[in-house]
Design a protein around this motif. Structure first.
Motif, PDB file in Angstrom:
ATOM      1  N   ARG A 143      11.011  11.192   4.056  1.00 21.81           N
ATOM      2  CA  ARG A 143      10.902  11.791   5.609  1.00 21.81           C
ATOM      3  C   ARG A 143       9.759  11.084   6.101  1.00 21.81           C
ATOM      4  O   ARG A 143       9.860  10.578   7.232  1.00 21.81           O
ATOM      5  N   GLY A 144       8.808  10.908   5.474  1.00 18.29           N
ATOM      6  CA  GLY A 144       7.545  10.118   5.840  1.00 18.29           C
ATOM      7  C   GLY A 144       7.730   8.670   6.279  1.00 18.29           C
ATOM      8  O   GLY A 144       6.975   7.972   6.964  1.00 18.29           O
ATOM      9  N   LEU A 145       8.686   8.084   5.132  1.00 13.41           N
ATOM     10  CA  LEU A 145       9.028   6.574   5.218  1.00 13.41           C
ATOM     11  C   LEU A 145      10.031   6.240   6.397  1.00 13.41           C
ATOM     12  O   LEU A 145      10.002   5.069   6.959  1.00 13.41           O
ATOM     13  N   LEU A 194      10.116  14.967   1.039  1.00 13.61           N
ATOM     14  CA  LEU A 194       8.917  14.842   1.989  1.00 13.61           C
ATOM     15  C   LEU A 194       8.476  13.256   2.290  1.00 13.61           C
ATOM     16  O   LEU A 194       8.114  12.983   3.308  1.00 13.61           O
ATOM     17  N   LEU A 195       8.460  12.657   0.895  1.00  9.86           N
ATOM     18  CA  LEU A 195       7.832  11.349   1.091  1.00  9.86           C
ATOM     19  C   LEU A 195       9.071  10.402   1.718  1.00  9.86           C
ATOM     20  O   LEU A 195       8.526   9.659   2.534  1.00  9.86           O
ATOM     21  N   ALA A 203       1.070   4.253  -2.762  1.00  9.31           N
ATOM     22  CA  ALA A 203       0.996   5.879  -2.249  1.00  9.31           C
ATOM     23  C   ALA A 203       2.184   6.505  -2.861  1.00  9.31           C
ATOM     24  O   ALA A 203       2.309   7.683  -3.357  1.00  9.31           O
ATOM     25  N   LEU A 204       3.340   5.800  -2.917  1.00  4.37           N
ATOM     26  CA  LEU A 204       4.557   6.527  -3.336  1.00  4.37           C
ATOM     27  C   LEU A 204       4.444   6.918  -4.796  1.00  4.37           C
ATOM     28  O   LEU A 204       4.802   7.984  -5.453  1.00  4.37           O
ATOM     29  N   HIS A 248       1.556   7.090  -6.340  1.00  2.32           N
ATOM     30  CA  HIS A 248       0.594   8.137  -6.789  1.00  2.32           C
ATOM     31  C   HIS A 248       1.168   9.546  -6.481  1.00  2.32           C
ATOM     32  O   HIS A 248       0.658  10.490  -7.179  1.00  2.32           O
ATOM     33  N   ALA A 249       1.769   9.606  -5.257  1.00  4.34           N
ATOM     34  CA  ALA A 249       2.400  11.008  -4.970  1.00  4.34           C
ATOM     35  C   ALA A 249       3.148  11.569  -5.962  1.00  4.34           C
ATOM     36  O   ALA A 249       3.767  12.773  -5.635  1.00  4.34           O
ATOM     37  N   VAL A 296       9.482  17.019  -3.410  1.00  2.04           N
ATOM     38  CA  VAL A 296       8.334  15.810  -3.329  1.00  2.04           C
ATOM     39  C   VAL A 296       8.949  14.532  -2.757  1.00  2.04           C
ATOM     40  O   VAL A 296       8.604  13.895  -1.570  1.00  2.04           O
ATOM     41  N   ALA A 345       0.707  -1.170  -0.085  1.00  2.00           N
ATOM     42  CA  ALA A 345       0.012  -0.004  -0.135  1.00  2.00           C
ATOM     43  C   ALA A 345       0.870   1.249  -0.004  1.00  2.00           C
ATOM     44  O   ALA A 345       0.610   2.043  -0.621  1.00  2.00           O
ATOM     45  N   THR A 346       1.900   1.120   0.702  1.00  2.11           N
ATOM     46  CA  THR A 346       2.856   2.409   0.671  1.00  2.11           C
ATOM     47  C   THR A 346       3.435   2.548  -0.554  1.00  2.11           C
ATOM     48  O   THR A 346       3.705   3.575  -1.183  1.00  2.11           O
ATOM     49  N   GLY A 369       3.054  11.196  -9.345  1.00  2.00           N
ATOM     50  CA  GLY A 369       2.622  11.193 -10.619  1.00  2.00           C
ATOM     51  C   GLY A 369       3.056  12.370 -11.630  1.00  2.00           C
ATOM     52  O   GLY A 369       3.256  12.181 -12.822  1.00  2.00           O
ATOM     53  N   ARG A 370       3.215  13.345 -10.924  1.00  2.00           N
ATOM     54  CA  ARG A 370       3.831  14.632 -11.686  1.00  2.00           C
ATOM     55  C   ARG A 370       5.027  14.272 -12.397  1.00  2.00           C
ATOM     56  O   ARG A 370       5.330  15.215 -13.419  1.00  2.00           O
ATOM     57  N   ASP A 389       3.821  10.626 -15.098  1.00  2.00           N
ATOM     58  CA  ASP A 389       2.293  10.488 -15.648  1.00  2.00           C
ATOM     59  C   ASP A 389       2.386  11.312 -16.923  1.00  2.00           C
ATOM     60  O   ASP A 389       2.754  12.559 -16.773  1.00  2.00           O
TER      61      ASP A 389
END
Lengths: 195, 195
Positions: free
Chosen positions: A191-193, A188-189, A156-157, A159-160, A185, A152-153, A162-163, A166
């Motif tokens: 750091r979240g992980l 930030l991701l 999320a990575l 999708h986050a 981006v 799931a993570t 995509g800029r 995609d």
């Protein structure tokens, strides 16, 4: 030398199909054009790909697979998970930019084809998120990352970011500042992980 | 009762323009159609909007401003920064989904108009990221968030959530699982923000 029905491979047909698509565009390219480019009958092409739709799907899959194959080596590598994740997303962004900027007509052609072949695109995204899951799991195993559900993570990575991969953002990839946006981006991701 | 040249307001013209765009589509709608819908001469419309392009830009801005105005209250609120950020992105996603799903034709019309009016879209994104910056700064001030450059972090948050507000993903917004995807991305970003 033109291939005979015996020496003609699926790969050779797909190469010729890409060239025909590049030349005629996705709306006009036909199986007869592909056969003519190869110097064989269209029946010979149909022996490998039973329908025009099957041929278009196979050429789309080949185009998408080129990106996933290039990234598989990074995902399977033994660098530290955080470094590997950064290298993987950098590699993905670079591959997409190169495809979009280096040959815009072919990129536009494949944008039409990916729109037609939702199943091939779905498989491609599954491939990529499976690679990402492998990296996230390496991080949770080593204690570097916290992620209750690595798959799931990984989604999320994906999708986050995509800029930066995609095709609907292809017009932004040559803009000044896009590199800094990508880094902001990703920072930030990551750091979240971190655990 | 039809307005006279004296009682006709810019807002009334923009309302009528939206209705004409909805009925005729962006390719066919003209200033004469708008004037006819209002029961005034097209000269009267031109007294408020000097060109057809100016009228189209103003109606686009009005459509975009409806979203920013609805979110401004959340950004300026006094809830805890993390809760406020979550409410803001949830509000943005809901507003976009409602616009896309509730009136798909009008949404498609405005997709054409936003494509034509890059400056209005740029201002709209600046508005939204200014609201986000305010929330991020409230978090760094209170010690809840870590962000060296709140404005850059606000842009990163906006970019990382594009899947849930950028019209190029409108087709995904009614898919099953999209709520969970939204929560997974937001959770990861909030983890990255926490001090």
């Amino acid at each position: 030398m033109a291939p005979t029905a015996e020496t003609l491979t699926a790969e050779r047909i797909l190469e010729a199909t890409e060239e025909v698509l590049r030349r005629h565009g996705p709306a006009k390219a036909t199986v007869v054009d592909v056969a003519r480019a190869l110097g064989v009958s269209h029946g010979t092409v149909y022996r490998h790909f039973r329908t025009k739709a099957a041929l278009r799907e196979a050429v789309t899959k080949r185009w998408l697979d080129r990106t996933s194959e290039a990234l598989a080596g990074i995902a399977a590598g033994d660098r530290a998970p955080e470094e590997r994740l950064r290298a993987w997303f950098t590699g993905l962004f670079e591959a997409k930019r190169r495809k979009a900027g280096g040959d815009p007509e072919l990129f536009a052609t494949y944008s039409v084809l990916t729109g037609e072949n939702g199943a091939a695109v779905g498989e491609h995204i599954d491939d990529l998120t499976a690679q990402l899951t492998r990296i996230v799991r390496a991080g949770t195993d080593s204690g570097a990352f916290t992620a209750a559900d690595p798959a799931a993570t990984a989604r999320a990575l994906f999708h986050a970011t995509g800029r930066f991969h995609d095709p609907c953002y292809a017009g932004e990839w040559q803009q000044p500042g896009i590199e800094d946006e990508f880094t902001a981006v990703l920072d930030l991701l990551l750091r979240g992980l971190r655990a």
